[in-house]
Design an enzyme around this catalytic site. Structure first.
Site, mmCIF file in Angstrom:
data_model
loop_
_atom_site.group_PDB
_atom_site.id
_atom_site.type_symbol
_atom_site.label_atom_id
_atom_site.label_comp_id
_atom_site.label_asym_id
_atom_site.label_seq_id
_atom_site.Cartn_x
_atom_site.Cartn_y
_atom_site.Cartn_z
ATOM 1 N N ALA A 1 21.986 59.853 -30.999
ATOM 2 C CA ALA A 1 22.991 59.741 -32.054
ATOM 3 C C ALA A 1 22.346 60.220 -33.347
ATOM 4 C CB ALA A 1 23.494 58.316 -32.201
ATOM 5 N N MET A 2 23.168 60.389 -34.388
ATOM 6 C CA MET A 2 22.662 60.838 -35.683
ATOM 7 C C MET A 2 23.470 60.164 -36.778
ATOM 8 S SD MET A 2 22.064 64.758 -37.006
ATOM 9 C CE MET A 2 20.924 65.081 -35.653
ATOM 10 N N ASN B 1 24.338 60.659 -39.904
ATOM 11 C CA ASN B 1 24.881 61.348 -41.077
ATOM 12 C C ASN B 1 25.841 60.417 -41.830
ATOM 13 O OD1 ASN B 1 23.808 63.969 -40.023
ATOM 14 N ND2 ASN B 1 25.329 63.558 -38.458
ATOM 15 N N HIS C 1 21.140 50.778 -34.174
ATOM 16 C CA HIS C 1 20.180 51.658 -34.856
ATOM 17 C C HIS C 1 20.876 52.520 -35.905
ATOM 18 C CE1 HIS C 1 16.351 54.031 -34.831
ATOM 19 N NE2 HIS C 1 17.156 54.983 -35.251
ATOM 20 N N GLU C 2 21.961 53.172 -35.512
ATOM 21 C CA GLU C 2 22.649 54.060 -36.460
ATOM 22 C C GLU C 2 23.300 53.258 -37.590
ATOM 23 O OE1 GLU C 2 21.747 57.023 -35.969
ATOM 24 O OE2 GLU C 2 20.985 56.517 -33.985
#
Length: 643
Positions: free
Chosen positions: A12-13, A15, A47-48
């Site tokens: 995942a990311m 942003n 986490h994200e």
């Protein structure tokens, strides 16, 4: 603001405008997702989310500070998952799983050509520094700070960090400074400059401990030493600050009070010592009985521990230690010692009664958590065994481990039968909670052992039961557990079970990923049938459902095979290495990040025995010779070939 996509290199990311998630880490239902999947989703979503603070609100000054957000946020998601587990035993299981991953992924990285500090000094391609060192070891550095200042002190430090740096781009030192400033005069603040060496020095420190009991004086003396091997660009290492959580355990399991020489009274039965010099000697007084030292409790520092404990000592810790991590680790060390000894001396891998009885006692224990039992009864991986050896023969390691596994299946047959019946979830709906998932984990391990033993004896009963379970299980965890039992044992019913599974889930991409992985990770048969798994993997690359261009699918087959099936990959005829080189070059043409991850499989080639070593070097050289190679892959293979 989330988008879930099936084609994504990462999990995942974070942003700020739009979170991107790999579908693997956001989509789940009991029919298609396992307990492992649910745990992974919980961890990655957390986490994200936590990145909103540690990564976005306070971010990195430059790429060298990558662990400032990633290591810290891994620590936060680990702590969150432990809190969600709630019970002490479930928390311990989560900690064991995290350390097992650290040992299997990060410790080899620290000992290989890509070794780098948690805060790298230089990089050729930043994508290559999204590593276990930056993430998992970075999290361990944060955990050591928490250990040194205590839970409340760490909370104060986090509050100060956010207050001081909200809206700023800062460094790893800024974070450590905030934790220390919130706890003036504490164990971290007084050693802060030395502690920062964890950020700048690569490698895994080795701690040697030697204990001596004086019955007449009622003292126990503990001599500690630390050293760290040279790594690329760092030939000399300064001493690390190592928090060493420890206790002393009597032979009957009684925790002994801890009173250091010069202290007026004991300070509990568990405490944290700090090793910050090359060597030190500590003396405990008023020790009425000969103790067994329980060192590095909870894995309080990312180090290699050599404490020279005997089998009797380890059996005592396995049976009685109040620290669950060290209890598990004692069992792993008992198994590891037996595997390594037989690999080295070439002797027949016959299990002794003491080890079998100890495993039976764990399996039958009335109060231990089922998930904990499953972890203890699972033998150390072949990759972890390899890390204990200077010269690695993957086929020999595989043969010894498989023999020990079959003996455990046979000698504990009645106990596996009991565990299978005792831990079934036959009624009620599915829940991924720790207790339920632990019950399923132990039941599925028991089923796998019963099937393995049955196939060895030519008995069709348990393979038949596993086949039936593949068809009518009410959740994916039990279905995949039964299918895996058949595949791993190379049962005759494995083929129709695989076909039925594929037909049932042919439209579910994430489930078909599991189907590929099961086959890629199946243990290579020993003797007749050797090479079967490798040939199957090659054939699966031509399967209509396989695509190199989908990262999840490529990982499900190629990475599962090359990273997690050493005996099938490391072949005397070098065919596995040729296959690896072809796939790295093929993937590099359109996805350099994915190709570089696959290239990392060969980081430790120089530790292989012949003929594997020469063949591996030739394969790496062939990749390195390609003129159109990406920067991502070129950095990996060039550093691998450096003397």
């Amino acid at each position: 603001m989330i988008v879930a996509v099936p084609d994504f290199n990462m999990g995942a990311m974070e942003n700020k405008g739009l979170n991107i998630f790999n579908t693997r880490y956001v989509l789940a239902n009991p029919t298609t997702a396992t307990d492992f999947d649910y745990a992974g989703i919980e961890s990655v979503v957390a986490h994200e989310y936590f990145h909103n603070w540690t990564g976005n609100r306070v971010t990195c000054r430059d790429w060298f500070q990558l662990s400032l957000k990633e290591g810290l946020t891994v620590f936060r998601d680990q702590e969150f998952s432990q809190d969600m587990a709630s019970s002490l035993s479930a928390r311990a299981v989560k900690r064991i799983e995290d350390v097992r991953q650290l040992r299997q992924l990060q410790f080899p990285e620290d000992a290989g050509p890509m070794a780098h500090p948690v805060r790298p000094d230089t990089y050729l391609e930043i994508n290559n520094f999204y590593t276990a060192t930056v993430y998992e070891k970075g999290a361990e550095l944060v955990r050591m700070m928490q250990t040194l200042v205590g839970g409340e002190g760490f909370a104060r430090g986090m509050a100060l960090y956010f207050e001081r740096h909200d809206g700023q781009a800062v460094t790893c030192e800024d974070f450590a400074q905030a934790i220390a400033d919130a706890n003036p005069g504490g164990a971290l603040a007084t050693r802060l400059e030395a502690f920062k060496r964890w950020y700048s020095q690569a490698g895994t420190p080795r701690v040697t401990a030697q204990g001596r009991y004086d019955a007449a004086e009622r003292t126990y003396t503990l001599a500690l030493q630390q050293q760290c091997a040279p790594s690329p660009g760092q030939m000399i290492k300064e001493p690390f600050v190592i928090p060493l959580a420890m206790g002393l355990v009597a032979r009957d399991g009684t925790p002994l009070p801890l009173q250091l020489q010069g202290e007026p009274e004991p300070v509990g039965t568990s405490r944290v010592l700090v090793l910050d010099q090359p060597s030190t000697t500590l003396t405990f007084v008023n020790v009425g009985r000969e103790p067994v030292p329980s060192l590095l409790r909870g894995f309080s520092a990312p180090v290699l521990l050599r404490d020279n404990l005997s089998d009797d000592d380890l059996l005592t810790l396995l049976a009685h230690d109040e620290d669950p991590f060290n209890r598990w680790d004692a069992g792993q060390r008992l198994a590891l010692g037996r595997i390594v000894q037989r690999v080295r001396d070439g002797s027949e891998p016959t299990l002794d009664d003491a080890f079998v009885d100890a495993m039976r006692a764990v399996l039958r224990h009335p109060t231990l958590d089922a998930a904990f039992k499953e972890l203890v009864l699972t033998l150390p991986s072949e990759g972890y065994v390899a890390e204990q050896l200077d010269s690695v023969d993957p086929q020999r390691i595989h043969a010894v481990r498989e023999s020990m596994k079959r003996q455990l299946a046979q000698q504990l047959h009645a106990d596996w039968l009991w565990a299978w019946h005792e831990h079934q979830h036959l009624h009620g709906g599915y829940s991924p909670d720790p207790v339920s998932s632990g019950q399923r984990a132990l039941a599925n391990l028991a089923l796998a052992m019963l099937v393995l033993d049955a196939v060895a004896r030519g008995d069709d009963v348990w393979p038949g039961k596993a086949y039936q379970r593949c068809k009518d299980a009410s959740n994916m965890t039990d279905r995949i557990g039964a299918l895996g039992a058949l595949v791993d044992a190379h049962a005759v019913l494995a083929e129709p079970a695989l076909d039925a599974f594929h037909e049932m889930f042919r439209t579910e991409a994430l489930v078909i990923d599991k189907w590929f992985t099961l086959q890629a990770r199946a243990p290579e048969p020993i003797g007749e049938g050797a090479g079967r798994v490798f040939e199957r993997v090659k054939a699966l690359t031509r399967h209509p459902d396989f695509s190199l261009r989908n990262p999840n699918r490529a990982r499900s087959l190629l990475f599962a095979f090359a990273m997690h099936n050493p005996a099938a990959f490391h072949r005397a005829d070098a065919a596995g290495y040729v296959f690896w080189a072809d796939r790295v070059l093929e993937i590099d043409a359109f996805n350099p990040q994915l190709a570089s991850r696959l290239a990392r499989v060969m980081d430790r080639w120089s530790h292989l025995a012949e003929p594997y070593r020469s063949a591996a070097r030739e394969a790496i050289g062939r990749v390195a010779a390609r003129s159109e190679l990406s920067t991502d892959v070129r950095e990996i293979v060039t550093r691998a070939l450096e003397p």
